[in-house]
Enzyme design. Structure first.
Site, PDB file in Angstrom:
ATOM      1  N   GLU A 133     -88.868 -25.363 -14.255  1.00  0.00           N
ATOM      2  CA  GLU A 133     -89.240 -24.679 -13.210  1.00  0.00           C
ATOM      3  C   GLU A 133     -89.614 -23.185 -13.697  1.00  0.00           C
ATOM      4  O   GLU A 133     -89.129 -22.504 -14.401  1.00  0.00           O
ATOM      5  CB  GLU A 133     -88.159 -24.199 -12.467  1.00  0.00           C
ATOM      6  CG  GLU A 133     -87.240 -25.403 -11.844  1.00  0.00           C
ATOM      7  CD  GLU A 133     -85.927 -25.002 -11.061  1.00  0.00           C
ATOM      8  OE1 GLU A 133     -86.071 -23.898 -10.536  1.00  0.00           O
ATOM      9  OE2 GLU A 133     -85.088 -25.946 -10.566  1.00  0.00           O
ATOM     10  N   HIS A 172     -79.097 -26.419   3.479  1.00  0.00           N
ATOM     11  CA  HIS A 172     -80.655 -26.322   3.703  1.00  0.00           C
ATOM     12  C   HIS A 172     -81.255 -27.541   2.658  1.00  0.00           C
ATOM     13  O   HIS A 172     -80.551 -27.981   1.716  1.00  0.00           O
ATOM     14  CB  HIS A 172     -81.126 -25.000   3.063  1.00  0.00           C
ATOM     15  CG  HIS A 172     -80.573 -24.345   1.802  1.00  0.00           C
ATOM     16  ND1 HIS A 172     -81.056 -24.761   0.450  1.00  0.00           N
ATOM     17  CD2 HIS A 172     -79.673 -23.484   1.571  1.00  0.00           C
ATOM     18  CE1 HIS A 172     -80.502 -23.984  -0.506  1.00  0.00           C
ATOM     19  NE2 HIS A 172     -79.640 -23.265   0.301  1.00  0.00           N
ATOM     20  N   HIS A 205     -78.994 -22.617 -13.523  1.00  0.00           N
ATOM     21  CA  HIS A 205     -79.107 -21.403 -12.906  1.00  0.00           C
ATOM     22  C   HIS A 205     -78.840 -21.379 -11.564  1.00  0.00           C
ATOM     23  O   HIS A 205     -78.346 -22.281 -11.018  1.00  0.00           O
ATOM     24  CB  HIS A 205     -80.706 -21.110 -13.172  1.00  0.00           C
ATOM     25  CG  HIS A 205     -81.629 -22.299 -12.530  1.00  0.00           C
ATOM     26  ND1 HIS A 205     -81.708 -23.617 -12.969  1.00  0.00           N
ATOM     27  CD2 HIS A 205     -82.404 -22.394 -11.378  1.00  0.00           C
ATOM     28  CE1 HIS A 205     -82.615 -24.221 -12.474  1.00  0.00           C
ATOM     29  NE2 HIS A 205     -82.806 -23.614 -11.443  1.00  0.00           N
ATOM     30  N   HIS A 243     -77.625 -24.729  -9.957  1.00  0.00           N
ATOM     31  CA  HIS A 243     -77.975 -26.558 -10.157  1.00  0.00           C
ATOM     32  C   HIS A 243     -78.448 -26.538 -11.560  1.00  0.00           C
ATOM     33  O   HIS A 243     -78.962 -25.626 -12.246  1.00  0.00           O
ATOM     34  CB  HIS A 243     -79.082 -27.051  -9.084  1.00  0.00           C
ATOM     35  CG  HIS A 243     -80.444 -26.409  -9.097  1.00  0.00           C
ATOM     36  ND1 HIS A 243     -81.475 -27.388  -9.029  1.00  0.00           N
ATOM     37  CD2 HIS A 243     -80.965 -25.228  -9.393  1.00  0.00           C
ATOM     38  CE1 HIS A 243     -82.594 -26.761  -9.006  1.00  0.00           C
ATOM     39  NE2 HIS A 243     -82.298 -25.471  -9.316  1.00  0.00           N
ATOM     40  N   TYR A 303     -86.813 -11.772  -4.013  1.00  0.00           N
ATOM     41  CA  TYR A 303     -86.392 -13.108  -4.123  1.00  0.00           C
ATOM     42  C   TYR A 303     -85.008 -13.048  -3.448  1.00  0.00           C
ATOM     43  O   TYR A 303     -84.130 -12.450  -4.166  1.00  0.00           O
ATOM     44  CB  TYR A 303     -87.013 -13.683  -5.257  1.00  0.00           C
ATOM     45  CG  TYR A 303     -86.334 -15.162  -5.166  1.00  0.00           C
ATOM     46  CD1 TYR A 303     -86.853 -16.052  -4.597  1.00  0.00           C
ATOM     47  CD2 TYR A 303     -85.559 -15.601  -6.186  1.00  0.00           C
ATOM     48  CE1 TYR A 303     -86.499 -17.367  -4.490  1.00  0.00           C
ATOM     49  CE2 TYR A 303     -84.928 -16.772  -6.428  1.00  0.00           C
ATOM     50  CZ  TYR A 303     -85.560 -17.873  -5.347  1.00  0.00           C
ATOM     51  OH  TYR A 303     -84.974 -19.118  -5.491  1.00  0.00           O
ATOM     52  N   HIS A 330     -86.577 -21.546 -15.992  1.00  0.00           N
ATOM     53  CA  HIS A 330     -85.394 -22.198 -15.926  1.00  0.00           C
ATOM     54  C   HIS A 330     -85.627 -23.865 -16.196  1.00  0.00           C
ATOM     55  O   HIS A 330     -86.442 -24.710 -15.386  1.00  0.00           O
ATOM     56  CB  HIS A 330     -84.774 -22.227 -14.590  1.00  0.00           C
ATOM     57  CG  HIS A 330     -84.295 -20.765 -14.237  1.00  0.00           C
ATOM     58  ND1 HIS A 330     -84.775 -20.272 -13.162  1.00  0.00           N
ATOM     59  CD2 HIS A 330     -83.739 -19.834 -14.890  1.00  0.00           C
ATOM     60  CE1 HIS A 330     -84.287 -19.214 -12.868  1.00  0.00           C
ATOM     61  NE2 HIS A 330     -83.605 -18.864 -14.062  1.00  0.00           N
TER      62      HIS A 330
HETATM   63 FE   FE2 Z   1     -84.137 -24.180  -9.741  1.00  0.00          FE
END
Ligand code: FE2
Length: 437
Positions: free
Chosen positions: A337, A288, A367, A331, A346, A361
């Site tokens: 973020e 994705h 995370h 990542h 989510y 994050h």
């Molecule tokens: Fe992220």
């Protein structure tokens, strides 16, 4: 009362409440109709290039110099401004919170702003702040403008009404609004209690991202942005105007309402947008794209491709990719973020990240999906699946987000958030298959 809107993003709008109140063919006639005063509101330097030049002409009962008297200091101690560093003891970490509690005392929208993070530097007009708002009281005679930046409002509980000098925006969860720097407004509650998120943008204005090879359609489409038609009140009673200016608050008393713009034209104006009109684009075979594919609005930093702020959503959508780990991957990121959840679930965190909650994050902190999310996504049959009842969002910035003392000490912080990754097992056993026992 119903309020009307004009479609389009960054258009040169024009709107009048009384016939002939908007001058035609000129901006500043010798004597504007109805005895109105002509006034320019500039959102960019006069000499900004045409593509980023923003100003509106307002035709109002009194000029804005009559809407301020002598200022006195005012105090809104939970609304913090960057740089705001080192006012708490909490160590570095990935953090998550349950919703901020609703206030017990009467609290209006401005009193109800609680800053969670600040980033950059308001004096350099770079960076942002991420706030939560909670309120149970309408602003009646109090009005506000923010010289420090534009405000992106993301309601999560309850409907509200932003009564601005350029028109009225009604807003409910699932919609967002952007109020430009300097715009005078007050906030009325439609519902008894409201809660939501605010991104305060100290830098260049939010705009629509370029679509590149995606082409001329999809993601957010310009016609789905709505700017209010002109609206005014003629109210000759004591009012106050509160101003946020370089991180400090000031208040001035006036004898009338400053919401007195009878007609206006220009491209510097508030707007709203219904997140349900966002047309997501994604992978149709494998993998994705990066989450930037879901950017609704972006605020440039001056360095190409490096946003001061990206406002990104995670809307309902089909997942169809073959041989793919479908949730967001693990990542570490140079961008920081701040996430919230408007409703539903989510997909990377089915438990623990609840509507009204927050996660943070920060710069280069790892995370990704929690252990149950990883297990499920690694073993699930990859047939087409529709993610429904979900609307998470992210305020992402190139600057590290400094947690405020309020955020650090908030009782709803989940001290065990870090444990959501504790059960991720070592799968490596030297064989190509790995250990999936
Ligand atoms: Fe992220």
């Amino acid at each position: 009362m119903t309020f009307s809107y004009m479609p389009g993003f960054g258009n040169d709008f024009e709107t009048e409440t009384l016939p002939g109140s908007l001058p035609q063919g000129r901006n500043s006639p010798q004597r504007p109709a109805y005895g109105l005063y002509a006034e320019q509101l500039s959102g960019s330097p006069f000499t900004a290039p045409r593509g980023t030049n923003e100003r509106s002409w307002l035709y109002r009962i009194r000029p804005s110099v009559k809407h301020t008297g002598r200022f006195k200091p005012a105090s809104y101690p939970l609304w913090k401004t960057a740089p705001n560093v080192g006012d708490h003891e909490l160590a570095l970490g990935q953090y998550r919170w349950n919703p901020v509690p609703m206030p017990k005392e009467p609290t209006d929208f401005i009193q109800g702003i609680r800053s969670m993070t600040t980033a950059g530097d308001v004096l350099g007009q770079t960076g942002m702040a991420a706030h939560v708002y909670v309120a149970n009281t309408s602003m009646v005679d109090d009005h506000f403008f923010n010289a420090d930046g534009e405000l992106l409002i993301v309601p999560q509980v309850g409907a509200l009404r932003f009564v601005t000098e350029m028109g009225v925006i009604e807003l409910r969860p699932g919609e967002i609004a952007v109020l430009p720097r300097g715009l005078v407004f007050k906030v009325e509650l439609v519902d008894k209690e409201v809660r939501g998120y605010v991104c305060e943008n100290y830098g260049a204005k939010l705009t629509m991202p370029d679509r590149g090879p995606i082409g001329a359609n999809c993601l957010a489409n310009p016609r789905d942005f709505k700017t209010p038609c002109a609206w005014f009140e003629e109210k000759e009673t004591p009012c106050r105007l509160i101003v946020k200016w370089c991180g400090n608050f000031h208040v001035t008393e006036i004898g009338h309402s400053p919401l007195d713009v009878v007609a206006w034209h220009g491209n510097y104006a508030p707007y709203k947008y219904d997140l349900a009109t966002f047309s997501p684009v994604g992978a149709i075979l494998f993998d994705h794209p990066d989450p930037s594919i879901f950017t609704v609005l972006t605020a440039p930093s001056g360095e190409e491709g490096t946003a001061n702020i990206d406002f990104v959503i995670f809307p309902p959508r089909w997942l169809v990719a073959e041989d793919t780990f479908r949730p967001p991957w693990y990542h570490r990121n140079i961008m920081s973020e701040f996430m919230g959840l408007i409703h539903g679930q989510y997909d990377a965190k089915e438990e623990g990240f609840v509507p009204g909650g927050i996660s943070l994050h920060n710069l280069m902190l790892a995370h990704g999906p929690d252990a149950p999310g990883f297990e499920k996504a690694s073993r699930t049959e990859l047939k087409p699946v529709k993610l429904e009842d979900t609307m998470a969002f992210m305020f992402e910035t190139r600057f590290p987000q400094m947690l405020t003392r309020y955020g650090a000490e908030l009782e709803t912080r989940q001290d065990n958030y870090i444990d959501c990754w504790a059960d991720l097992k070592k799968r490596f056993n030297g064989t190509p298959e790995g250990d999936w026992s």
